[in-house]
Design an enzyme around this catalytic site. Structure first.
Site, mmCIF file in Angstrom:
data_model
loop_
_atom_site.group_PDB
_atom_site.id
_atom_site.type_symbol
_atom_site.label_atom_id
_atom_site.label_comp_id
_atom_site.label_asym_id
_atom_site.label_seq_id
_atom_site.Cartn_x
_atom_site.Cartn_y
_atom_site.Cartn_z
ATOM 1 N N GLU A 338 0.839 -1.205 0.000
ATOM 2 C CA GLU A 338 0.000 0.000 0.000
ATOM 3 C C GLU A 338 0.871 1.252 0.000
ATOM 4 O O GLU A 338 0.584 2.233 0.674
ATOM 5 C CB GLU A 338 -0.960 0.011 1.200
ATOM 6 C CG GLU A 338 -1.983 -1.102 1.163
ATOM 7 C CD GLU A 338 -3.055 -0.946 2.217
ATOM 8 O OE1 GLU A 338 -4.244 -1.014 1.870
ATOM 9 O OE2 GLU A 338 -2.692 -0.753 3.393
ATOM 10 N N CYS A 422 -11.274 2.159 5.671
ATOM 11 C CA CYS A 422 -10.627 3.383 6.142
ATOM 12 C C CYS A 422 -10.923 4.569 5.238
ATOM 13 O O CYS A 422 -11.007 5.712 5.714
ATOM 14 C CB CYS A 422 -9.121 3.161 6.258
ATOM 15 S SG CYS A 422 -8.346 2.512 4.762
#
Length: 658
Positions: A338, A422
């Site tokens: 990520e 998120c």
């Protein structure tokens, strides 16, 4: 009559600029429509989907402890709490409190925007659950109290404990500022006090910090809203301690009976604890964590006047913007971590470019402006705001992107929710609080970082100033700012002159201002005695640009990207009659712009005559010696943020040139 403005003097001490609280700014125009979408839909959707995921079952101490809903990575749920369990693996349930914190923050700003008694009652009930959950010593964590009791503070590296605390603190500050209710604020003050007893330089305290940076930002906000410098010092401690030797994560792993090398990502570059922060020069690791760390560093540099942090931050800024940032303001090309890979590695179709990462870049850029207005940071903040961040939210506020690629064959579409949710509340809270990013306030100084139809009520160290912007930016570059003060007052007003504006003109009360003499770090710095009724007229041109990537960005060699003002554009299949990768944009190409009120909520589109490689005479062949013939084709581009809001189909940012 007041004198014409003069440039602010360079000799004066550097002012500390703080963002206004969201309720200090009324937002209309382009961003007002997006705030309305969040208030109308997103805020309620975030709450409902948190409920559907089971977050309140985990949080509410009056309910039975629920079964694990999202499995541990590489470990059976049956191992939880059993001998040999070291808490070295993770599940996204560990950070559900952070999702609730961001949802509360989004709701807070939305409730300020418009009344929603039903949502407010629901959020109040969630806050009651946190209050009931809180232990006598101040600790509060639904995961470590309900799902893994007895393991708190045993794995800061992996398990997001302080990260969750940070998002809850930010939610508490927002809810207090927007509604005046302080129950959650008091809960989080007690929790912050507990954290302060656990971590610090004193011999009896832990020398740790979070594997996922975030609490540093939250503690700064808490210090500012409470006036308690204790929280500011704790934030500074977490920044200063990161990456010091002996390495806390190594010691922590040994203490719980684990091998420090038994770490999924195998390197502390992943969480930016590989070096002390002042020694870091290269942007590496997890993109969101990096941006949160740099945001916290910038806050501490501002509050403590720490130029050693500023030096490190500028090196990191140069590295990101010179080698690792997408043209959309997206960042972090790799799904594997990520985050970041290597210099100039910016693939388009497989771009990860997490929505949270672009949002966090905005946080960092905004906090760099705390050290003084500088277009170097504000221009990037604007790019990420208008492109790589709000692409993550549908125009009606109901659907989301986690990844934001710059090319799609039609299969990448927004989703309702995600097992790692998120991004939805992160983009929700940022959009709902957008007014706080538009302005900066300091003793005797105000800054306008972003242009949008809005009204800001600023406190310049005892001087109350109201600035009212009237503009149709970003579709039009004409901006009027009306100044209102109770009595004549001297202060400096900084107005950003964006890098994209090849031509800019400025008038004060109808008289031209020489931007050459007033310019300072990309801002016009106007120092004068201001009176009620003073009017500024700023006119920025919005050129249509064809951008080329650095030659080492191999994915974009021979291609161009379109940009008008702050907006990056893309082609969508629904607007174009041929496969997008067959399109060739002649060099130079003449693009025209047109406002289309009935398209995608009202946007400016770009159009041009281009060429396309023809498939008409290939007769089933896959390969042949003769190159394809070219045919003329009309193309139409829309702003990147608005793609995938109609019929799903192809999308392309970087177009073949020549």
């Amino acid at each position: 009559m007041s004198a014409m403005p003069s440039p602010a003097t360079a000799e004066k001490p550097r002012a500390r600029f703080r963002p206004p609280a969201t309720p200090q700014v009324d937002v209309r125009g382009f961003w007002g429509a997006r705030v309305d979408a969040v208030a109308d839909k997103t805020a309620d959707i975030l709450y409902e989907r948190c409920v559907e995921a089971g977050m309140l079952d985990q949080l509410d101490p009056d309910r039975p402890v629920p079964a694990l809903r999202i499995p541990f990575m590489s470990m059976s749920p049956a191992a939880v709490g059993k001998p040999g369990f070291t808490a070295s693996t993770v599940t996204t349930q560990m950070f559900w409190d952070s999702d609730l914190g961001k949802t509360i923050e989004t709701a807070a700003y939305s409730l300020y925007r418009r009344k929603n008694p039903a949502l407010e009652a629901k959020i109040d009930a969630v806050i009651d659950m946190f209050e009931k959950l809180q232990q006598p010593d101040g600790y509060v964590s639904s995961w470590y109290q309900r799902m893994q009791p007895g393991l708190r503070w045993t794995n800061l590296r992996d398990c997001h404990e302080l990260y969750c605390a940070g998002h809850l603190i930010e939610g508490a500050v927002a809810y207090f500022q927007a509604t005046g209710k302080r129950k959650l604020l008091d809960v989080m003050i007690r929790y912050a006090d507990h954290i302060d007893t656990m971590f610090g330089p004193e011999p009896e305290k832990k020398k740790g910090y979070c594997g996922h940076e975030e609490i540093e930002l939250a503690l700064v906000k808490l210090a500012r809203v409470t006036g308690n410098d204790r929280y500011m010092k704790l934030a500074k401690y977490f920044i200063d301690q990161r990456g010091q030797q002996p390495h806390y994560f190594d010691e922590e792993a040994r203490a719980r009976g684990a091998d420090p090398k038994d770490f999924h990502f195998k390197t502390y570059e992943y969480n930016h604890s590989h070096k002390p922060v002042r020694d870091q020069e290269k942007v590496v690791g997890h993109a969101v964590r990096a941006m949160y760390l740099y945001s916290g560093m910038a806050d501490i540099a501002t509050e403590f006047g720490d130029d050693t942090l500023r030096v490190a931050l500028d090196k990191l800024w140069d590295d990101l913007n010179g080698k690792q940032l997408y043209v959309t303001g997206g960042l972090g090309p790799s799904e594997a971590n990520e985050g970041f890979t290597s210099d100039y590695d910016l693939p388009n179709e497989s771009a990860y470019a997490e929505t949270c990462a672009s949002v966090a870049l905005i946080f960092w850029a905004n906090r760099m402006l705390g050290m003084g207005p500088n277009a170097r940071y504000a221009d990037v903040m604007e790019r990420a705001l208008y492109n790589g961040s709000i692409s993550g939210l549908s125009l009606d506020g109901s659907l989301f992107f986690y990844e934001n690629p710059l090319e799609s064959r039609g299969k990448h579409n927004r989703w309702k929710w995600h097992r790692c949710p998120c991004c939805p509340p992160n983009i929700g809270r940022m959009v709902a609080s957008i007014g706080s990013y538009m302005y900066g306030q300091a003793d005797g100084e105000a800054a306008v970082h972003l242009y949008c139809d809005s009204t800001a009520r600023l406190d310049l160290g005892g001087t109350a100033v109201t600035l009212t912007q009237t503009t149709n930016f970003p579709w039009d570059g004409a901006i009027r700012i009306d100044v209102d003060v109770d009595a004549p007052a001297r202060f400096t007003l900084h107005l950003r002159i964006p890098a994209f504006a090849r031509r800019a003109s400025l008038k004060l009360n109808g008289e031209a201002v020489d931007l050459g003499s007033a310019a300072e770090n990309g801002y016009a710095a106007l120092n004068r005695e201001w009176e009620a009724g003073d009017r500024i007229e700023l006119d920025l041109d919005l050129p249509i640009e064809q951008l080329h990537a650095h030659p080492d960005v191999r994915q974009d060699v021979g291609r161009v990207a379109l940009k008008r003002g702050p907006l990056v554009y893309c082609l969508e299949g629904v607007d174009n009659s041929v496969g997008l990768n067959r399109v060739r944009v002649p060099q130079p190409a003449e693009f025209s712009s047109a406002f289309e009120a009935d398209l995608l909520g009202g946007i400016v589109t770009l159009s041009a005559e281009a060429e396309s490689d023809s498939t008409a005479d290939w007769d089933g062949q896959l390969y042949r010696q003769a190159p394809p013939k070219r045919e003329n084709v009309s193309i139409k581009a829309v702003p990147y943020f608005a793609w995938d809001n109609r019929t799903p189909g192809e999308m392309l940012v970087w177009l073949r040139g020549g």
